[in-house]
Motif scaffolding. Structure first.
Motif, mmCIF file in Angstrom:
data_model
loop_
_atom_site.group_PDB
_atom_site.id
_atom_site.type_symbol
_atom_site.label_atom_id
_atom_site.label_comp_id
_atom_site.label_asym_id
_atom_site.label_seq_id
_atom_site.Cartn_x
_atom_site.Cartn_y
_atom_site.Cartn_z
ATOM 1 N N PRO A 212 0.837 -1.210 0.000
ATOM 2 C CA PRO A 212 0.000 0.000 0.000
ATOM 3 C C PRO A 212 0.867 1.254 0.000
ATOM 4 C CG PRO A 212 -0.715 -1.579 1.676
ATOM 5 C CD PRO A 212 0.624 -2.030 1.192
ATOM 6 N N PHE A 213 0.468 2.257 -0.791
ATOM 7 C CA PHE A 213 1.238 3.499 -0.796
ATOM 8 C C PHE A 213 0.369 4.753 -0.736
ATOM 9 C CE2 PHE A 213 0.665 2.431 -5.304
ATOM 10 C CZ PHE A 213 0.243 3.633 -5.858
ATOM 11 N N ALA A 214 -0.940 4.628 -0.943
ATOM 12 C CA ALA A 214 -1.799 5.818 -0.885
ATOM 13 C C ALA A 214 -3.215 5.397 -0.507
ATOM 14 C CB ALA A 214 -1.799 6.561 -2.217
ATOM 15 N N TYR A 215 -3.966 6.350 0.040
ATOM 16 C CA TYR A 215 -5.355 6.088 0.398
ATOM 17 C C TYR A 215 -6.182 7.344 0.145
ATOM 18 C CZ TYR A 215 -4.963 8.929 4.639
ATOM 19 O OH TYR A 215 -4.807 9.978 5.520
ATOM 20 N N ARG A 216 -7.475 7.134 0.004
ATOM 21 C CA ARG A 216 -8.404 8.242 -0.191
ATOM 22 C C ARG A 216 -9.701 7.910 0.528
ATOM 23 N NH1 ARG A 216 -12.832 9.081 -3.616
ATOM 24 N NH2 ARG A 216 -13.234 11.273 -4.146
ATOM 25 N N VAL A 217 -10.315 8.908 1.150
ATOM 26 C CA VAL A 217 -11.581 8.701 1.856
ATOM 27 C C VAL A 217 -12.691 9.441 1.120
ATOM 28 C CG1 VAL A 217 -10.340 8.483 4.037
ATOM 29 C CG2 VAL A 217 -11.348 10.686 3.417
ATOM 30 N N HIS A 218 -13.929 8.933 1.295
ATOM 31 C CA HIS A 218 -15.067 9.599 0.656
ATOM 32 C C HIS A 218 -16.343 9.333 1.437
ATOM 33 C CE1 HIS A 218 -17.725 11.236 -2.375
ATOM 34 N NE2 HIS A 218 -18.412 10.116 -2.393
ATOM 35 N N THR A 219 -17.009 10.416 1.817
ATOM 36 C CA THR A 219 -18.395 10.376 2.287
ATOM 37 C C THR A 219 -19.088 11.576 1.665
ATOM 38 O OG1 THR A 219 -18.162 11.799 4.238
ATOM 39 C CG2 THR A 219 -17.633 9.447 4.524
ATOM 40 N N HIS A 220 -20.373 11.714 1.945
ATOM 41 C CA HIS A 220 -21.063 12.935 1.574
ATOM 42 C C HIS A 220 -20.993 13.888 2.767
ATOM 43 C CE1 HIS A 220 -23.355 10.679 -1.844
ATOM 44 N NE2 HIS A 220 -22.059 10.791 -2.058
ATOM 45 N N THR A 221 -22.099 14.447 3.222
ATOM 46 C CA THR A 221 -22.027 15.537 4.206
ATOM 47 C C THR A 221 -21.997 15.080 5.665
ATOM 48 O OG1 THR A 221 -24.435 15.761 4.143
ATOM 49 C CG2 THR A 221 -23.167 17.146 2.651
ATOM 50 N N LEU A 222 -22.353 13.850 5.960
ATOM 51 C CA LEU A 222 -22.449 13.421 7.356
ATOM 52 C C LEU A 222 -21.169 12.813 7.905
ATOM 53 C CD1 LEU A 222 -26.038 11.821 7.466
ATOM 54 C CD2 LEU A 222 -25.351 14.225 7.636
ATOM 55 N N GLY A 223 -20.192 12.567 7.045
ATOM 56 C CA GLY A 223 -18.952 11.935 7.487
ATOM 57 C C GLY A 223 -18.115 12.851 8.359
#
Length: 336
Positions: A212-223
């Motif tokens: 692993p070398f990178a990560y990304r997170v995603h939610t809408h408005t409640l995260g």
């Protein structure tokens, strides 16, 4: 200069030219073809066919978009695209947002995987030296499909069009560190006036070592917090990444350099705070929610994992504590 010497010089020049062509970085524009979205929350897709006679290695992604226009973008690798049209509606809720006369289909009809994602004005992503996404040629990715989510259409009411997309930086130089993305996510729902954990986990089932070398997170408005972990077979939890999903949703460097192998588990949690009076469900619109943790990795001298997605049903059916996972870092997984 003799004719023999001229031939030698020409041969050396030809070799140098061929070498420079193979080792240079080129750029390809994969953009929406000046579309005009006419429905809020619509997802549009546009494809390109990759040359099957050569192997290409994508080494950087340069976004051409702003969050004022595009809610988010995904770049899919496909064996076959979802449609033969130059542009089509490809949202998860396409049937609810369109009429029967419109062409609606998924981004890929076969061999779907996500290789890049962008949101909230994230900057350019450059992969580590020697790492690339292999496409075309003898790879499983024969098409690239750009998906753009247009949450709002106010910009287009005056007849304006959009060319959001991504510039792909690639090389023909063969790379032995092949990149892949494992997308972790959940279904589920969030009760009103509550804080809820949306969790997922999957074991690595292939005899491969991933880096692993990178990560990304995603939610809408409640995260509020999204965290990802590698759980070793001795139940040690290693934090791969943790972010506030309201910040630019770019790919960030992994927090700790670690390898994952057969039997290890990858896990992710989204801490969601619902201050609404109503239930919120997982879905594709901005009023719905999503819980995603993208793990970007590479393998050496092998193909990336066959497993591309790690999804669970989410709350109230799925939680970490209902599985065999031990030593769960409850506080750390939900605090920055």
């Amino acid at each position: 200069m003799t004719e023999h010497h001229m031939f030698i010089v020409y041969l050396i020049f030809a070799v140098i030219l061929r070498y420079s062509e193979c080792y240079s970085i080129e750029k390809y524009s994969l953009l929406m073809p000046n579309v005009r979205p006419n429905t809020p929350e619509i997802y549009l897709c546009t494809p390109i066919k990759v040359d099957s006679s050569k192997n290409y290695y994508i080494v950087a992604f340069e976004p051409n978009a702003t969050m004022a226009t595009a809610h988010h973008m995904l770049l899919y690798g496909c064996s076959k695209p979802g449609s033969s049209k130059p542009v089509w509606n490809c949202g998860e809720m396409a049937n609810d947002m369109t009429t029967d006369t419109e062409d609606t289909a998924s981004p890929c009809s076969e061999g779907s995987e996500i290789i890049y994602a962008w949101a909230r004005d994230a900057p350019k992503l450059v992969l580590p030296d020697g790492v690339g996404f292999k496409v075309g040629g003898d790879s499983s990715i024969q098409y690239l499909v750009l998906q753009v989510h247009y949450a709002h259409i106010d910009h287009f009411k005056d007849g304006s069009t959009d060319d959001s997309g991504v510039f792909l930086h690639y090389t023909l130089r063969p790379l032995n560190k092949l990149a892949g993305v494992l997308l972790l996510g959940t279904g589920g729902n969030i009760p009103p006036k509550s804080t809820e954990y949306m969790e997922t986990s999957c074991a690595i089932e292939e005899k491969k070592t991933i880096y692993p070398f990178a990560y990304r997170v995603h939610t809408h408005t409640l995260g509020r917090v999204v965290s990802g972990y590698l759980v070793k077979q001795n139940s040690e939890w290693i934090e791969l990444g943790k972010r506030d999903p309201m910040k630019p949703q770019m790919f960030y460097p992994i927090h700790i350099n670690v390898t994952a192998t057969l039997g290890d588990v990858v896990a992710a949690r989204c801490t969601m705070h619902n201050d609404r009076e109503t239930w919120t469900y997982v879905g594709s619109t901005n009023n719905d929610e999503m819980c995603n943790f993208y793990l970007m990795y590479y393998v050496e001298s092998k193909e990336p994992l066959h497993k591309k997605y790690c999804f669970t049903s989410g709350p109230p059916k799925y939680y970490w504590h209902k599985t065999d996972l031990l030593n769960i870092p409850d506080r750390e997984a939900s605090t920055l």
